[in-house]
Design a protein around this motif. Structure first.
Motif, PDB file in Angstrom:
ATOM      1  N   ARG A 151       0.900  -1.267   0.061  1.00  0.00           N
ATOM      2  CA  ARG A 151      -0.037   0.005  -0.094  1.00  0.00           C
ATOM      3  C   ARG A 151       0.891   1.289  -0.057  1.00  0.00           C
ATOM      4  NH1 ARG A 151      -5.324  -0.344   0.877  1.00  0.00           N
ATOM      5  NH2 ARG A 151      -5.365   1.767   1.879  1.00  0.00           N
ATOM      6  N   LEU A 152       1.762   1.286   0.933  1.00  0.00           N
ATOM      7  CA  LEU A 152       2.904   2.534   0.889  1.00  0.00           C
ATOM      8  C   LEU A 152       3.461   2.723  -0.527  1.00  0.00           C
ATOM      9  CD1 LEU A 152       4.259   1.912   4.350  1.00  0.00           C
ATOM     10  CD2 LEU A 152       2.594   3.737   3.712  1.00  0.00           C
ATOM     11  N   ALA A 153       3.980   1.576  -1.208  1.00  0.00           N
ATOM     12  CA  ALA A 153       4.671   1.620  -2.325  1.00  0.00           C
ATOM     13  C   ALA A 153       3.685   2.168  -3.405  1.00  0.00           C
ATOM     14  CB  ALA A 153       5.023   0.066  -2.701  1.00  0.00           C
ATOM     15  N   ALA A 154       2.380   2.037  -3.145  1.00  0.00           N
ATOM     16  CA  ALA A 154       1.336   2.364  -4.285  1.00  0.00           C
ATOM     17  C   ALA A 154       0.811   3.968  -3.960  1.00  0.00           C
ATOM     18  CB  ALA A 154       0.086   1.370  -4.578  1.00  0.00           C
ATOM     19  N   GLY A 155       1.226   4.266  -2.791  1.00  0.00           N
ATOM     20  CA  GLY A 155       1.134   5.614  -2.603  1.00  0.00           C
ATOM     21  C   GLY A 155      -0.378   5.786  -1.874  1.00  0.00           C
ATOM     22  N   LYS A 156      -0.709   4.503  -1.345  1.00  0.00           N
ATOM     23  CA  LYS A 156      -1.880   4.589  -0.301  1.00  0.00           C
ATOM     24  C   LYS A 156      -1.340   4.697   1.061  1.00  0.00           C
ATOM     25  CE  LYS A 156      -4.703   1.679  -3.436  1.00  0.00           C
ATOM     26  NZ  LYS A 156      -5.372   0.595  -3.471  1.00  0.00           N
ATOM     27  N   PRO A 157      -2.382   5.132   2.193  1.00  0.00           N
ATOM     28  CA  PRO A 157      -1.912   4.960   3.526  1.00  0.00           C
ATOM     29  C   PRO A 157      -1.948   3.430   3.937  1.00  0.00           C
ATOM     30  CG  PRO A 157      -4.383   5.501   2.982  1.00  0.00           C
ATOM     31  CD  PRO A 157      -3.784   5.512   1.752  1.00  0.00           C
ATOM     32  N   GLU A 158      -1.004   3.266   5.000  1.00  0.00           N
ATOM     33  CA  GLU A 158      -0.831   2.062   5.500  1.00  0.00           C
ATOM     34  C   GLU A 158      -1.971   1.274   5.977  1.00  0.00           C
ATOM     35  OE1 GLU A 158       1.788  -0.354   8.635  1.00  0.00           O
ATOM     36  OE2 GLU A 158       2.236   2.017   8.364  1.00  0.00           O
ATOM     37  N   GLN A 159      -3.076   2.063   6.544  1.00  0.00           N
ATOM     38  CA  GLN A 159      -4.108   1.400   6.970  1.00  0.00           C
ATOM     39  C   GLN A 159      -5.273   1.770   5.925  1.00  0.00           C
ATOM     40  OE1 GLN A 159      -6.761   3.767   9.735  1.00  0.00           O
ATOM     41  NE2 GLN A 159      -6.580   1.990  11.050  1.00  0.00           N
ATOM     42  N   ALA A 160      -5.739   0.382   5.520  1.00  0.00           N
ATOM     43  CA  ALA A 160      -6.677   0.170   4.512  1.00  0.00           C
ATOM     44  C   ALA A 160      -8.186   0.425   5.420  1.00  0.00           C
ATOM     45  CB  ALA A 160      -6.825  -1.118   3.920  1.00  0.00           C
ATOM     46  N   THR A 161      -9.052   0.524   4.632  1.00  0.00           N
ATOM     47  CA  THR A 161     -10.845   0.650   5.091  1.00  0.00           C
ATOM     48  C   THR A 161     -11.412  -0.237   4.435  1.00  0.00           C
ATOM     49  OG1 THR A 161     -10.049   3.195   5.346  1.00  0.00           O
ATOM     50  CG2 THR A 161     -12.358   2.500   5.407  1.00  0.00           C
ATOM     51  N   VAL A 162     -12.484  -0.999   5.185  1.00  0.00           N
ATOM     52  CA  VAL A 162     -13.446  -1.824   4.775  1.00  0.00           C
ATOM     53  C   VAL A 162     -14.807  -0.932   5.349  1.00  0.00           C
ATOM     54  CG1 VAL A 162     -14.710  -3.753   5.048  1.00  0.00           C
ATOM     55  CG2 VAL A 162     -12.148  -3.788   4.643  1.00  0.00           C
ATOM     56  N   ILE A 163     -15.764  -0.879   4.571  1.00  0.00           N
ATOM     57  CA  ILE A 163     -16.935   0.055   4.949  1.00  0.00           C
ATOM     58  C   ILE A 163     -18.217  -0.650   4.323  1.00  0.00           C
ATOM     59  CG2 ILE A 163     -18.539   1.841   4.450  1.00  0.00           C
ATOM     60  CD1 ILE A 163     -15.988   3.687   3.781  1.00  0.00           C
ATOM     61  N   LEU A 164     -19.055  -1.077   5.589  1.00  0.00           N
ATOM     62  CA  LEU A 164     -20.506  -1.485   5.180  1.00  0.00           C
ATOM     63  C   LEU A 164     -21.452  -0.421   5.369  1.00  0.00           C
ATOM     64  CD1 LEU A 164     -22.074  -4.703   6.455  1.00  0.00           C
ATOM     65  CD2 LEU A 164     -23.046  -2.772   6.917  1.00  0.00           C
ATOM     66  N   HIS A 165     -22.213  -0.330   4.186  1.00  0.00           N
ATOM     67  CA  HIS A 165     -23.265   0.964   4.084  1.00  0.00           C
ATOM     68  C   HIS A 165     -24.393   0.294   3.858  1.00  0.00           C
ATOM     69  CE1 HIS A 165     -24.137   5.014   2.227  1.00  0.00           C
ATOM     70  NE2 HIS A 165     -24.860   4.626   3.209  1.00  0.00           N
ATOM     71  N   ALA A 166     -25.411   0.390   4.559  1.00  0.00           N
ATOM     72  CA  ALA A 166     -26.954   0.003   4.300  1.00  0.00           C
ATOM     73  C   ALA A 166     -27.702   1.257   4.162  1.00  0.00           C
ATOM     74  CB  ALA A 166     -27.301  -0.721   5.684  1.00  0.00           C
TER      75      ALA A 166
END
Length: 708
Positions: A314-329
């Protein structure tokens, strides 16, 4: 009441309370791990562990009390500041919560293994720092002189339980009642009673219709003109609606399970993942939510395992180290949409196609979007390594099957390197479904409205044939056409001038069926078919009509599969040689911060022949309006940066955009909210809870017609 009777009553109350406490402990511990330090949350967790220990002591479950006391000792260190909140500590406490969840029923049933409490204590402490805790405090006072904590019944009790103990059943009942009042005055009711209530209300409604039939057939009276009959119908309708609401539960009922799945798997795989829930107060049928729990659990675990990259990647791809999973209803009309999205690597369509070709599947005619849905095929997996989580090619096919069992559909959207979203759309309840009734010969069938795209007269649809297979044009697109009578193997009045085309949708497929008559729309109380009958995928259930006849409810996906099998298993190509470009009705700008809503509205409008542009908030919408010309703005109200009201005001103040039609689609349904939108300059205002495809298209048509 005997001592034994008192003890049994105590234990039933304890099991109810312990279940509630353990569920809350599990959620609060995960929240504490994310917060790192929260004095109020720590105090709440400590109180729950302390309450569990005291309640277990009251009913004489000393082994349970010892384990709870071990948890309490660890939490005391956290509360005093001598022990930091760490992941190993939370792991140990969650493991203890899981163990007690199964240990308590086993103790109550007398089937707990000997020495199990010692083993649980050893595991609890050994996984943290190896110190022995959980032994009773040597300074504990006798029960007669010890003052209980305000939030507990007591901390010690002799065993066996004696009726002279001050902690009476009334005291425990009062504690449980207080807990219930804190939870919006809820009570625990066996689900079987709710199911019986729903069934009886449905039977009452059917009996009411039969009475109307008797008034008409035997007395020659129009039942709708009889005031008592009409009033009874109104009361029964309200009773039915309120009864159905008793079966509704919020999505948050299962989100703790999903959060735990994300947490445990991400730690196992060495990934850092943030869990987020939006729209958790959205409600749907309890039974349906239970059936969705495992598919949703698989989707969130799939997101962590397949979708989320390693921290280094993720860091190599320019993303933050912490990913996010979202559940939306969210609720839209009579449907609930639940999405699971992540900001991971997305789905590599080329890899999916390669795996499908290796399995011998013909994918030459599939577009990239259609190829995405190959991931739902049994046995197809893109995992490079087989683990206990993935790589065996099972899972997503089961998800699709389970969603189909509750008459839902699943869509997927993915952008390589950006992320992926799975969208599950289900009716709010299966007990009562709005249905379109159709006639085929002498038979009548019901088609759930959430599967119906459009119903048109055969004379108004242009029929054609491609390679000997009929199709019809709907909104400028070709849709395969079959006779419903032929599909179901029943007699039909073929050639009748009254024939209609009903277009239904399931998953990503649409199909048109020729029927003899359209008989109207109404709510149908759907009942499952007997297990003694052979399973027919084309049937979703049945209902008893006022005259005692059986009305069969069709399943759209099963009907489409059966019709296409009769056509040789081939599908109609999306574009035919020589076909004209479908006419466009205008360009609509959709503005909504929820990706799910934007894509749902886009699909509806594009099917209806509109060109669509999207924006995620008011500021982005203004930028779009500076670049392109649109005929109408369809906007949400609550959005970041600039909301829909601000966007409406800005458009009305713009010299060249002032007359642009604006339609607000929002979850804010009060009269004051509606008036605020109209005062800002909106031409129309639709509440999402009352949203459906027909009302949206009608509103857009009216607004554009008025503008013209």
């Amino acid at each position: 009441m005997s001592a034994t009777g008192h003890e049994e009553q105590f234990r039933k109350l304890f099991l109810q309370e312990a279940t509630m406490l353990l569920a809350r402990l599990g959620k609060d511990l995960m929240d504490l791990e994310e917060a790192g330090s929260d004095a109020e949350l720590i105090a709440s967790i400590f109180r729950d562990a302390h309450t569990l220990k005291g309640a277990a002591s009251v009913v004489g479950l000393d082994e349970v009390a010892r384990v709870a006391h071990g948890m309490e000792d660890l939490l005391e260190g956290v509360r005093s500041g001598s022990r930091p909140v760490t992941s190993p500590l939370v792991d140990a406490l969650l493991a203890a919560v899981d163990a007690l969840t199964t240990f308590i029923p086993a103790v109550l049933a007398g089937s707990a293994p000997e020495g199990e409490a010692d083993r649980l204590l050893d595991e609890l402490v050994g996984s943290v720092d190896g110190q022995r805790v959980g032994e009773p405090e040597p300074e504990s006072l006798p029960l007669s002189t010890q003052v209980p904590e305000p939030d507990t019944v007591s901390t010690r009790a002799p065993r066996p339980l004696d009726v002279s103990v001050p902690a009476t059943p009334a005291a425990v009942e009062r504690r449980v009642s207080e807990e219930a009042q804190d939870s919006h005055e809820t009570i625990v009711v066996p689900t079987s009673r709710l199911d019986d209530l729903v069934r009886l209300v449905g039977e009452s409604a059917a009996a009411h219709l039969r009475v109307g039939r008797v008034l008409s057939d035997r007395l020659g009276v129009d039942a709708t003109t009889v005031a008592p009959y009409r009033d009874l119908g109104l009361v029964l309708n309200e009773l039915q609606e309120r009864t159905m609401r008793t079966r509704m539960v919020p999505v948050t009922t299962i989100t703790d399970l999903l959060q735990r799945g994300v947490r445990d798997l991400s730690r196992q795989l060495g990934k850092t993942v943030r869990w987020e829930v939006r729209g958790g107060d959205t409600e749907l049928d309890r039974g349906m939510l239970q059936q969705l729990s495992q598919p949703l659990l698989h989707l969130v675990r799939n997101a962590v395992d397949h979708g989320i990259e390693s921290p280094a990647d993720r860091l190599a791809a320019g993303k933050p180290e912490q990913a996010t999973v979202i559940l939306h209803a969210m609720q839209l009309g009579s449907e609930v949409i639940i999405t699971v999205s992540d900001d991971g690597r997305g789905i590599d369509v080329s890899q999916v196609r390669e795996k499908a070709q290796q399995r011998g599947e013909d994918i030459s005619d599939l577009t990239d979007n259609e190829s995405l849905y190959l991931i739902f095929r049994s046995g197809l997996s893109t995992a490079r390594v087989t683990t206990n989580v993935s790589g065996r090619g099972v899972g997503l096919d089961v998800v699709r099957s389970n969603v189909g069992d509750i008459r839902g559909r699943i869509d997927v959207r993915s952008t390589l390197g950006v992320g992926c979203e799975f969208r599950i759309i289900v009716p709010i309840t299966l007990a009562v479904l709005p249905c379109l009734l159709v006639g085929v010969g002498t038979e009548r069938y019901a088609i759930p409205m959430h599967s119906v795209v459009v119903a048109v007269a055969a004379s108004s649809a242009v029929d054609a044939h491609a390679e000997g297979r009929p199709f019809t044009w709907v909104d400028g697109e070709p849709v395969a056409l079959s006779s419903l009578a032929t599909t179901l193997g029943s007699a039909s009045g073929e050639g009748s001038r009254e024939q209609q085309h009903v277009v239904v949708a399931a998953s990503t497929r649409r199909h048109a069926f020729t029927v003899d008559r359209l008989l109207g729309q109404r709510d149908v109380v759907v009942k499952g078919l007997s297990r003694l009958l052979p399973r027919l995928d084309v049937l979703a259930g049945a209902s008893v009509e006022p005259d005692g006849s059986i009305l069969l409810v069709l399943d759209a996906l099963g009907a489409i599969d059966r019709a296409r099998a009769a056509r040789g298993g081939e599908t109609v190509a999306p574009v035919f040689e020589g076909s004209e470009e479908p006419s466009r009705r205008g360009n609509v700008l959709i503005v909504d911060d929820a990706l799910t809503v934007r894509e749902l509205e886009r699909s509806i409008l594009e099917r209806a022949g509109y060109q669509v542009t999207t924006a995620s908030d008011g500021l982005e919408a203004l930028a779009r309006l500076a670049e392109i010309s649109v005929d109408l703005v369809l906007s949400d109200v609550e959005m970041p940066r600039m909301d829909g009201i601000g966007l409406t005001v800005a458009i009305r103040a713009h010299p060249t955009l002032a007359n642009l039609p604006i339609l607000l689609l929002t979850s804010l349904g009060s009269d004051a909210d509606r008036q605020r939108g109209l005062d800002a300059g909106a031409d129309a205002y639709i509440v999402k809870s009352a949203f459906d495809e027909t009302s949206l298209l009608s509103a857009i048509g009216r607004v554009l017609g008025n503008a013209a």
